[in-house]
Design an enzyme around this catalytic site. Sequence first.
Site, mmCIF file in Angstrom:
data_model
loop_
_atom_site.group_PDB
_atom_site.id
_atom_site.type_symbol
_atom_site.label_atom_id
_atom_site.label_comp_id
_atom_site.label_asym_id
_atom_site.label_seq_id
_atom_site.Cartn_x
_atom_site.Cartn_y
_atom_site.Cartn_z
ATOM 1 N N ILE A 125 -39.908 -35.508 -6.217
ATOM 2 C CA ILE A 125 -39.639 -36.436 -7.295
ATOM 3 C C ILE A 125 -39.129 -36.907 -6.440
ATOM 4 O O ILE A 125 -37.435 -36.879 -6.226
ATOM 5 C CB ILE A 125 -39.426 -36.355 -7.830
ATOM 6 C CG1 ILE A 125 -40.584 -34.757 -9.024
ATOM 7 C CG2 ILE A 125 -39.094 -37.440 -9.863
ATOM 8 C CD1 ILE A 125 -41.878 -35.852 -8.897
ATOM 9 N N LEU A 126 -38.640 -38.552 -6.185
ATOM 10 C CA LEU A 126 -38.080 -39.443 -5.906
ATOM 11 C C LEU A 126 -36.903 -40.508 -6.897
ATOM 12 O O LEU A 126 -35.482 -40.189 -6.670
ATOM 13 C CB LEU A 126 -37.829 -40.715 -4.905
ATOM 14 C CG LEU A 126 -39.387 -40.406 -3.371
ATOM 15 C CD1 LEU A 126 -39.648 -41.487 -3.037
ATOM 16 C CD2 LEU A 126 -38.453 -40.083 -2.653
ATOM 17 N N ASN A 127 -37.094 -40.325 -8.290
ATOM 18 C CA ASN A 127 -36.694 -40.554 -8.818
ATOM 19 C C ASN A 127 -37.136 -40.184 -10.384
ATOM 20 O O ASN A 127 -38.138 -40.756 -10.643
ATOM 21 C CB ASN A 127 -36.538 -41.930 -9.053
ATOM 22 C CG ASN A 127 -34.997 -42.384 -10.733
ATOM 23 O OD1 ASN A 127 -36.341 -41.805 -11.495
ATOM 24 N ND2 ASN A 127 -34.864 -43.661 -10.046
ATOM 25 N N GLY B 189 -48.517 -42.138 -8.658
ATOM 26 C CA GLY B 189 -49.597 -43.415 -8.723
ATOM 27 C C GLY B 189 -50.488 -43.217 -9.852
ATOM 28 O O GLY B 189 -50.835 -44.058 -11.163
ATOM 29 N N GLU B 190 -51.537 -42.442 -9.212
ATOM 30 C CA GLU B 190 -52.975 -41.996 -10.357
ATOM 31 C C GLU B 190 -52.971 -40.781 -10.503
ATOM 32 O O GLU B 190 -53.719 -40.762 -11.682
ATOM 33 C CB GLU B 190 -54.168 -43.457 -9.037
ATOM 34 C CG GLU B 190 -53.492 -44.031 -9.591
ATOM 35 C CD GLU B 190 -54.350 -44.634 -7.554
ATOM 36 O OE1 GLU B 190 -55.572 -44.868 -8.238
ATOM 37 O OE2 GLU B 190 -54.342 -44.475 -6.676
ATOM 38 N N GLN C 295 -43.791 -42.410 -15.108
ATOM 39 C CA GLN C 295 -45.310 -43.551 -14.330
ATOM 40 C C GLN C 295 -46.517 -42.084 -14.508
ATOM 41 O O GLN C 295 -47.531 -42.774 -15.440
ATOM 42 C CB GLN C 295 -44.574 -43.407 -12.942
ATOM 43 C CG GLN C 295 -46.405 -43.959 -12.667
ATOM 44 C CD GLN C 295 -45.797 -44.628 -10.637
ATOM 45 O OE1 GLN C 295 -44.572 -44.030 -10.442
ATOM 46 N NE2 GLN C 295 -46.653 -44.835 -10.005
ATOM 47 N N GLY D 110 -51.620 -53.118 -12.203
ATOM 48 C CA GLY D 110 -51.977 -53.737 -10.972
ATOM 49 C C GLY D 110 -52.920 -52.897 -11.434
ATOM 50 O O GLY D 110 -54.142 -53.005 -11.455
ATOM 51 N N THR E 265 -43.596 -49.854 -11.319
ATOM 52 C CA THR E 265 -43.648 -48.188 -11.576
ATOM 53 C C THR E 265 -42.085 -48.568 -11.067
ATOM 54 O O THR E 265 -41.855 -46.571 -10.428
ATOM 55 C CB THR E 265 -44.216 -47.969 -10.460
ATOM 56 O OG1 THR E 265 -44.713 -48.798 -9.286
ATOM 57 C CG2 THR E 265 -46.098 -47.829 -10.806
ATOM 58 N N ALA F 24 -45.410 -44.767 -2.193
ATOM 59 C CA ALA F 24 -43.811 -43.985 -1.680
ATOM 60 C C ALA F 24 -44.004 -43.057 -0.557
ATOM 61 O O ALA F 24 -42.883 -43.048 0.287
ATOM 62 C CB ALA F 24 -43.896 -43.205 -3.535
HETATM 63 MO MO1 MOS Z 1 -55.237 -47.899 -7.349
HETATM 64 S S1 MOS Z 1 -57.044 -48.142 -8.643
HETATM 65 O O1 MOS Z 1 -56.185 -47.629 -5.756
HETATM 66 O O2 MOS Z 1 -54.703 -49.144 -7.222
#
Ligand code: MOS
Length: 736
Positions: free
Chosen positions: A627-629, A702-703, A636, A239, A468, A510
Site C-alpha cells: 500500500i503506497l498511502n 482502482g477497481e 479508494q 473517470g 484517487t 500505480a
Molecule cells: Mo477502468 S473501467 O479500467 O478505467
Amino acid sequence: MNQGPVVGLPIDRVDGRLKVCGAARYAAEFTLPRMVHAVMVQSTMPKGRIVAIDTAAAERTPGVLAVLTHRNAPRLPAHGRAAVQPPAGRVLSLLQDDRIDYHGQPIAVVVADSLEHAQDGARALKVRATPERAALDFEAAKPGAYPPAQVTRGTTDTQRGDLEAGLRTGAVRVSAVYGTPMEHHNPMEPHATIAAWEGGRLTLYDSTQYVSGVKRTVARTLGMDPEQVHVVCPFVGGGFGCKGSTWSHVVLAAMAARVVGRPVKLVLARPQMFGPVGGRPRTEQTLRLAAARDGRLTAMEHAVMTHTSFLEDWTEPSAMQTRMLYACPNQRTAHRLVKLNLGTPTFQRAPGEATGTFALECAMDELAHEAGMDPLALRIANETAEDPDKRRPFSSRSLLACYRAGAERFGWARRNPAPRSMRDGRWLVGLGLGTATYPANRSGASARVQLLPDGTALAQSGTQDLGTGTYTVMTQVAADALGYPVHRVRFELGDSRLPPAPVSGGSQSAASVAPAVREAALAARAKLIDAGRADPRSPFHGASKDEMWIDNGWLRSRRDPTVQEPVAAVIARSGPLEAVVSTQPGAERERTSLHAFGAVFSEVHVDPELGIIRVPRVVGAYGVGRILNAKTAHSQLMGGIVWGLSMALFEESLLDPATGRFVNANLAEYHVPVNADVGEIEVMFVPEDDPFINALGVKGIGEIGITGVAGSIANAVHHATGRRVRELPITLDKLL
Ligand code: MOS
C-alpha cells in the site's frame, strides 16, 4: 534527522489544499482569450438516415457563429475512422455521413459566443430523417449472437478438461442465469473539452484518463503529426472508465474550433453522459457448477451474453475471473455478443469482474446451499496456489488470509446457515460473502526527475490523477527514492508533453508509473552522489559511492556521520541534475499469474413486509500488495465498495424500447447511493509481499473494491429472505 520511508504512510493528499480551495482547475474551468461555446446536438431516433438538416433558423440565432452538420463539416481522413486503437480509440461519429446508428449519436454541433446562445441555436435546428427498423430488444437479438474476435483482456472462449463429464461427476449441481443491467459511469465531472488552434498546432484541455491516448487518437483522426497535438489534464473529477477512450465530442470540439477560428469549449450535459460516451452493457450470464460432496468443484461453465453497438465490437469480459479464481479441472467459458442500436459500451468500473463476480459468487453461494455447506468453507475448499487456466503460480495470493481476517472482523461465525433464521427486531437479517479479484496489470511507463538548486525536486510523468491520489503517492515514491523530505518534492502529471505513461485504466497507474518514478529518482540520486564525489569543494570529494547516501535532503557519509552537506549546496555548485527513465514489465508476466484478491462480507436488513433493503455493514479484506498511502488506499477501496453497493441495489439505465432513449438520463432518476444508503464500511489490508510484480510490490487498487460486493449483498439478501434475486439491481419490488 533520519526521516524513514514515507511510502505507505497515510499522508494527506498533496493536492488536497488546491481542491478544497477550488484552485484545482478541471478541463471546463480553463478560459482562453476569444473562447466560444459549442453544444453537441444528438439524434432522437435509434436508426435511420438524415434527409435534411435545416440550419437557417439556428444560423440566425443571436450569437451563433457556426452550425456543423454532415453537410458542411470538415472531411476527415478515412471518414474519421482512422483512429480506432483500443483501448484509447473508439469508432466515432464525426459528421462524416448521414447514418444514424443510435439515439444520442452526435449529428450536429452549434457554436456561439455563449453557452446559452449555442443552446438556443441547437433548439432551432430542424432535422429530418428517415427512420429504419432498429434493434433495441436484447431478447429478440439473441438468435444473432456471435463470438467476438477478441475480448479486451484475453481470449473469447476457454476450455479445459471435460465439462460435461465434470458436471456428471458432481454430487451437487447449480444451473442458473444471472443478469446485470445497462449502466452509465456518471463521474461527478462530465466530459469536457476545450480545443484551441495556433496555426497547425492543437491544444486540448480535456477531462481524460489518458492524455497520450487523446493525443494519438485525435492526431490520427485529423491526419496530424501527434507532436502537433498537446493535451492538458491536471485534474479529473472521476473517470470510472468512460474517460479511458477518446469519444466524438473531443474531435468535434477540435473541428469546431478550426471552423470558427477561435478556441471552443464543449461540455457534455448530464443527459449526454448516457449514450455517446460508453456505458456498461447488459449481461446475461449462464452458470453451471458442479461439486463433489466435500465441496470441491468438478465442473464450471460460465457463458456470457452481452451487447455491443453496430459501430464496433466491445465485449464486457465477465467470465475472466472464473478462469482463474478457483481450482477446477473441467471448465468452459464463453463470451457472445448481440448488436443493438445503442452507443458503443466500454470499460466501466472493473469491466468483467464487477459483473462476473456477481454471477459467479451468487452461483457459488447457491452451490454451498445445495451442498449444505458454509459458503466460506466452500470457497476455502476450492483454493488454489496455481492459476488453473494459465497453469502458473500466482505471483502472490492472499485470499485465505483475506477470508480469515474478514470473517473474524465481520463475525461470520455467528451466521445461522438457515435462510430467514436471523432477525433484528422486525427486520430480517442476512449475512453474505463474495470473493473479490482483479488482475494486477502493468504497462510500460516513463518519468523524469529534476533536482533543483533550491533543494527541491520535480518529478514528472504523463499520467493522470482521477481523484484517487496519483499526485500524492508518486510524490511519496520519489521522496523515498531520492532521500528527500516529502514536502520538498513536487509531482507533475496530466500533460502529453511529459514522459508518456499508460491509460489510467485497468487499475494499473500505480503499478506502472511508480516503478518509473522510482527508477528516475534513483538515477537522479546517483547523479547527485557523483556530483558530490567529483566536486573538490565538497566534503565528499573523492569518497566512494558506497559510503554516501542521501537522507532527509542531506548528503551524508556512512563512515563518518559528522560529514554531511545539504543537497541544495551540492546542486548549487553542480547545476540542476536530471534523469529520464522508462520502465517495462518483465518476464514475471510470463512466469506467474498476477492478480489481487479480497473477501467481502455484507450484512443486510430486509423489511419483511415492504422489501426495503438496508446494508448496515460491509467488511472488505484485501491482499493487494504494498500500500503506497494508507489513507488514499482506504478511501479508494471504500469508494469501490460503495460502487458495489450501488450496483447491487440501485444502478440501472432504463431504455425505452421504442426510441432507444435512456429515460432516466439524469442523476435524479439514475440512482446512486447517497450517504443515508451507505452503512459502516470497514476496509482491511492483509500484509502481502509480492516479490514479482514490480520493485515496489504494488498491485493496484482502482477497481478490485467494486468486485465481489454485489454478489456478497445478493447472497446476504438470500440469507435474510430465502429469495434468490438473480437480476440486478435488487430493488424492493423483486422481494415482494
Ligand atoms: Mo477502468 S473501467 O479500467 O478505467
